[in-house]
Design a protein around this motif. Sequence first.
Motif, PDB file in Angstrom:
ATOM      1  N   GLY A  10       0.812  -1.200   0.000  1.00  0.00           N
ATOM      2  CA  GLY A  10       0.000   0.000   0.000  1.00  0.00           C
ATOM      3  C   GLY A  10       0.855   1.264   0.000  1.00  0.00           C
ATOM      4  O   GLY A  10       2.086   1.216   0.018  1.00  0.00           O
ATOM      5  N   SER A  11       0.199   2.384  -0.037  1.00  0.00           N
ATOM      6  CA  SER A  11       0.931   3.655  -0.040  1.00  0.00           C
ATOM      7  C   SER A  11       1.549   3.911   1.327  1.00  0.00           C
ATOM      8  O   SER A  11       1.134   3.320   2.327  1.00  0.00           O
ATOM      9  CB  SER A  11      -0.004   4.815  -0.422  1.00  0.00           C
ATOM     10  N   TRP A  12       2.514   4.811   1.382  1.00  0.00           N
ATOM     11  CA  TRP A  12       3.226   5.119   2.631  1.00  0.00           C
ATOM     12  C   TRP A  12       2.384   6.030   3.516  1.00  0.00           C
ATOM     13  O   TRP A  12       1.701   6.930   3.020  1.00  0.00           O
ATOM     14  CB  TRP A  12       4.568   5.776   2.353  1.00  0.00           C
ATOM     15  N   SER A  13       2.442   5.769   4.805  1.00  0.00           N
ATOM     16  CA  SER A  13       1.690   6.585   5.760  1.00  0.00           C
ATOM     17  C   SER A  13       2.397   7.919   5.955  1.00  0.00           C
ATOM     18  O   SER A  13       3.512   8.139   5.483  1.00  0.00           O
ATOM     19  CB  SER A  13       1.583   5.851   7.091  1.00  0.00           C
ATOM     20  N   GLU A  14       1.691   8.806   6.669  1.00  0.00           N
ATOM     21  CA  GLU A  14       2.326  10.071   7.007  1.00  0.00           C
ATOM     22  C   GLU A  14       3.513   9.838   7.943  1.00  0.00           C
ATOM     23  O   GLU A  14       3.538   8.867   8.693  1.00  0.00           O
ATOM     24  CB  GLU A  14       1.318  11.018   7.673  1.00  0.00           C
ATOM     25  N   CYS A  15       4.456  10.738   7.915  1.00  0.00           N
ATOM     26  CA  CYS A  15       5.654  10.604   8.729  1.00  0.00           C
ATOM     27  C   CYS A  15       5.300  10.858  10.189  1.00  0.00           C
ATOM     28  O   CYS A  15       4.457  11.714  10.503  1.00  0.00           O
ATOM     29  CB  CYS A  15       6.727  11.594   8.260  1.00  0.00           C
ATOM     30  N   SER A  16       5.947  10.099  11.081  1.00  0.00           N
ATOM     31  CA  SER A  16       5.662  10.245  12.509  1.00  0.00           C
ATOM     32  C   SER A  16       6.188  11.565  13.059  1.00  0.00           C
ATOM     33  O   SER A  16       5.770  11.999  14.123  1.00  0.00           O
ATOM     34  CB  SER A  16       6.259   9.074  13.292  1.00  0.00           C
ATOM     35  N   ARG A  17       7.113  12.186  12.361  1.00  0.00           N
ATOM     36  CA  ARG A  17       7.657  13.468  12.787  1.00  0.00           C
ATOM     37  C   ARG A  17       7.722  14.400  11.583  1.00  0.00           C
ATOM     38  O   ARG A  17       7.790  13.949  10.435  1.00  0.00           O
ATOM     39  CB  ARG A  17       9.054  13.299  13.381  1.00  0.00           C
ATOM     40  N   THR A  18       7.721  15.681  11.885  1.00  0.00           N
ATOM     41  CA  THR A  18       7.835  16.665  10.798  1.00  0.00           C
ATOM     42  C   THR A  18       9.276  17.091  10.558  1.00  0.00           C
ATOM     43  O   THR A  18       9.569  17.738   9.567  1.00  0.00           O
ATOM     44  CB  THR A  18       6.989  17.898  11.130  1.00  0.00           C
ATOM     45  N   CYS A  19      10.182  16.738  11.495  1.00  0.00           N
ATOM     46  CA  CYS A  19      11.589  17.080  11.336  1.00  0.00           C
ATOM     47  C   CYS A  19      12.395  16.182  12.249  1.00  0.00           C
ATOM     48  O   CYS A  19      11.832  15.464  13.099  1.00  0.00           O
ATOM     49  CB  CYS A  19      11.858  18.552  11.665  1.00  0.00           C
ATOM     50  N   GLY A  20      13.694  16.196  12.073  1.00  0.00           N
ATOM     51  CA  GLY A  20      14.550  15.442  12.961  1.00  0.00           C
ATOM     52  C   GLY A  20      14.608  13.960  12.699  1.00  0.00           C
ATOM     53  O   GLY A  20      15.284  13.236  13.430  1.00  0.00           O
TER      54      GLY A  20
END
Length: 1444
Positions: free
Chosen positions: A28-38
Amino acid sequence: AECCNLIPASSRTARSEEDRDTLWDAWGSWSECSRTCGGGASYSLRRCLSSKSCEGQNIKYRTCSNLDCPPDSGDFRAQQCSAHADVHYQGQYYEWLPVDNDPENPCALKCKAKGTGLVVELAPKVLDGTRCYTESLDMCISGACQIVGCDLQLGSTAKEDNCGICNGDGTSCRLVRGHFKTQHSTGKTEDTVIVIPYGSRHVRLILKGLDHLFLETKTLQGMKGELSLDASQQYHLENTTVEYQKLPDKEVLRITGPLGADFSVKYSSGADSVVQFIFYQPIIHRWKETDFYPCSVTCGGGYQLTSAECFDLRTYRVVVDQYCHYYPENIKPKPKLQECNMDPCPARWESSPWTACSTSCDGGVQSRSVSCVEEDMQGTITPTEEWKCLYAPKTPILQPCNNFDCPTWLAQEWSQCTVTCGQGLRYRVVLCVDHRGLHAGGCNPTSKPHIKEDCLAAVPCYKPMEKLPVEAKPPWFRQAQELEAETTISEEPTFIPGPWGSCSRSCGAGTQWRTVKCQVLLPFSQTVADLPDDECEGPRPLESQPCYQTPCPGWKPGEERERDRARTPEKEVLHDWEYEGFTECSETCGGGMQEAVVICLNKQTQEVSDEGLCERTRRPPELVQACNIEPCPPRWDTGPWSSCSAICGVGLRTRAVKCILRLHHSNNTQMVQDEECNLPKPSLVQACNRFDCPPSWYPREWGQCSRSCGGGTKKREVLCKQRMADGSVLELPDTFCPTSSPPTLQPCGQTDCPPQWVPTDWSECSATCGEGTQRLLVVCQRLNKNGQYETLMPDACDSSPRPGTVRVCLLLPCKSKSLKPTILAQKKVYIQWRKGRKLHFVVGGYAYLLPWTSVVIRCPTRRFRKGHIRWLKDGKALVSLPHLTISHLGYIKIQQLRASDAGVYTCVAGQAQENFVLRFIGSKRKLAVPEGDLWLSESDKKVHGASFSTTQLHFTPDQYDMVVQRILDMKDLSPSSKELLESSEKNGSNVEDETAIILVADMETLDEVSRNLSGGQQKENFLAQLLGELTQNHEEANESTFHVQEIMEVSTQSVVTQKTDLRTAPHSTKPLDGAFRSPVIIQKDQWSNSASPLEFMVNVGNQVMLPRQVIRLVFKCQSSGKPEPVITWTKDGKELQYNSRVGLLPDSSLEIKSPCEADAGLYTCTAKNQVGSTSVSSSLKLAGLIFIHLKGRDGLNSEKNYLTMKFGAKKDVCLAMLFYTRTVYGVHITDSLTQMWVVSPWSACSVSCGGGLQRRTVTCQGAEDGDHKCAVAGKRPSHLQPCSIQSCAEWMTPSWGPCQGHCIGHRLATQHRFVFCQDRNSTRASHRMCSALSKPSSRRNCTTDACALHWLIGPWTQCTATCGRHGFQSRHVTCAHRHNRKPIREIHCSWRPRPTSWRRCNIRSYCLGTKCNDDTRYCEKVRQLDLCPLPQFKSRCCLSCRDT
């Protein structure tokens, strides 16, 4: 399965080939990232298409959002802990802080309550993307720690190299390591250890010594910072973490990096230290390969090249190549060449050049041929069928040309008439003007208007009437008149003949010639103008005429007439003058002048001819007319540019610009307002010399002088910088600047300081009790310009106020005025080192003695009878024993000392009493301390303590036991101490034959040592130094301290001979190690041998009587102290005047050459330092020389020895030369010449280094009862002397390494070896221990065939041009072996200058008989690619490459 159904079908990707072979659906497609940076995590799911289980995972992860977070965003784990701050835990709220680096479960959310020790696991898993450890990239995903490489990919094993490059090979940086030794002898209080450049990593620096480190930084923008390192902790400076650790003996600095600025590591003053450093320095200048240049052709097969540029990784810009050449690791990549556009070119229309136009004006036609051609890969062009070119329109074959009007004649205005009366001529200019209005050729010559015509002035000319009628004259008379008449020039055009020339023949009929011109007198200018012949009226006078001198021999009549007939009368004129327009106006405005141009024209061809073909007499007059007469508007007037303000690195030059107005009909100008000039004002400033400067030194301003007078220094900072073409300044390492750095220190304040009073010390109180006075001793001194203090006469300080020199001193109240008895005690500590005969002591001290030693303890008193002295032992009355007796003279005598005799002996004289503590040294050199040492009762303590009240000491019997025991236990003994100990053990049984060795120390010295024994290595150093000084003092005494038995009188001069430092020097209360000590002059009762029998060296303190034959005398004055004392000499109390005979030696000894009567006197040696001073004197007398010849067993020998003689108690001492084989005599001559001391030669030194002893036998000759009978012969010579005082360490030199260093000459290289200092235990030692020895060389030249090298030179290539200014030729120059011609790196041949590898050739300014054209249409590309230096391109693109 239900979970998998949650994934929408539309979000799935197509199944891969691998998935089709299994039972899995597509990911399936990739989920949203658990963090926005770092750095966070994202996942993807897939479902199993079978009812059975599928092998593998249904979820996979990847990293995302790998950009760094803002600095103020905080730690991700700390954010998760703080989220529980509003949740009750055990009934209350807490502020939670993260617990990092949990070794058991790093992915659990463990937090600690702030201000308490409570640690709680608030969640079993942290959020995905949380780092497992603070110093790692690994991240927690679904509660498990996953490996993350430096490429930020899950499961990757990629790691950074030492340069910080992920998966790098370590070539982008280089390892820098070394050491730095601080130098405090230069007077610097601080200095730079090393400058670590921006971007360096893995810095480790260790300082060993007493110096202290601190940091200074400088960013790329020039901002500076400083960091003081005070305590062991982490510091943050310029976005860089600095870990500092301070240990007792060293300082450690660690920086992981990368450094955010240039770090300068510096040290502040302490003591000489060594700094070791290591770090990885980035190579900030690297070669960067450019992209491929455009292809040389668009089709048909071409090529393209790459190049390399030196790139600054800090500033991200291209710099000059020399920066990249600085790093040997940088190898410039060679250009890459690749083919391009290999597709064959399609057929194309090829046209020939256009033909010439059919007409030169009024419209014509020109044509060309057009054909279809093909070009192959080799550039060969061949015609082909036209249908192959029909894809493109055919180029035209005809085109119109010269569509402009033909030139026409344009006549200018007539000039003024050439005469003012009568008939004259006037002229005008006729021009051929083309369609552009420019003067050009091409007009029809037949239609040209005439340029001159007749003119008639309104005033008739006056002519006088002839007075006489005309009468006929014969021809010869008319000819004579013409010869004599002179025609004058008038205002009418007239033929003016010139004078006749000489006859063409000297005999017979000849011809003579003259010039005839048509001339006119111009009345308005009173000048003569030449006119064409057709302007003059009337017949033209003859230019030639016959002449006759004398008949020629053999002349025949008629020959002359034949010649006259054959002569042509006149030739036809082919060339004539014409006006050809006007020159440009001399001024653009304000009235100028232009002159008519005259040319010589061929009348038939109408072409311009050489002016020599036209008759000069027919040249028309010069015509000038006014032009541009309108007034000039105001204009900008610019002055010359000034010189450039900088020779490189972009400077400025200026000029003056003003608005001026030219005055009408004048060359004068006046300045007006700038607003009146319409055009934009020219620039006042212009950039110049816009190119990079070479690196050079930039010194800053000098700082303030350290002293206003007395010789100071001022310093400045000198930096190596380079000014770039854009105006910026780049700071570079010092190695970039080719020359040596300008001085950073400069002397200043080179003037003497004004005199001033300098206090020295207060005198002792004038009273012993009650109230007294003290005086302050002051001297007048000044600091001279050399930085040294000079003592002046008191008058020099009259201008400055003298400090108060008197003060009151208060002591204890005075008691009864009656004189009380006193005991003359000596505060000494005695340590017996070797058994011997009877020992004598004085009360007031401590004695640590070996068993079976006989002892005498005296109690010297004043104002008290010796027979009334009472003795106590351990507080009780002393009772006589068989081996212990009390003499009627008041002293105690103990025979064969034993352990029971140890204790405290008290001498009581009236109310005065003094103690003497006797300690017993038992087996294995251990103190036998009796039990019940605290024998004193409270009342006794008061009584005994009262005896010490005058010295302010508290008496304790065991006060020095610990110090003495540690001295006895010393393992690391000096060689001399070991020698003493060994001798005492060997000769312990033979007590009567040996002299006891006693070490003597002042109580104050031992008190100071006791206070400084803080433990550790420092304590051992104190004890070792103390023992060394005690041993040395014993050696310098030259005799046993306590062997004299004849001294019976009681005085302040104790039986201890005052010859050593610890006995005579003022006692310092400062620690031994590194403390200041007053100066001490070491006195020795001995004469030193010299190379000549008439040269003597005497230690100061001895009385000297010299024979008159002595040629040289040296007074030696050896001193010690800290700081090192300065030695000065005086004679008879006055400053000694030095001359050619009397002078100082380098060791401050006094040398007197050829002593005479004037040299006799009292010589005083004074040793002075900042703590104090001391003096010792010697008296010098001169006497006659006495020779005494003595025969030994071997007869008279030539070896030189010395004899000392005394003539009774009142006679002088005289020196004589004694020739004897083995012994040196000190002779006492009496009436019978009986007793003398006889000594044997010195034995070999007990040790080879580190300080040993030499022995000799001393016997009394002529005395039968023993040595004591020789007392009248003088002092007993010493039987021991120190030797081999140099350090035991020595320089060790392993074998030389291979001869493989850099070549420094033909067959010459260098080889190295490691030279180090090693003690006799084969242990590496500090270089300081070997500093007194000459250090062997660690490098030497060697011979090797590997350096049989030379520059191998190839032949010159063909010149790239046959003419012009740009031809050059090159040749190969390589460093090669002379035998096998194998090339090696050029650095090995650098000892010889490298021959040139290219030169100019065929330098001629122009090429004869050649045309410079382009043979290909790609020459513009060749110029853009800088390929013109290549011969194959330069020949085909001559025109394009001509100016490159």
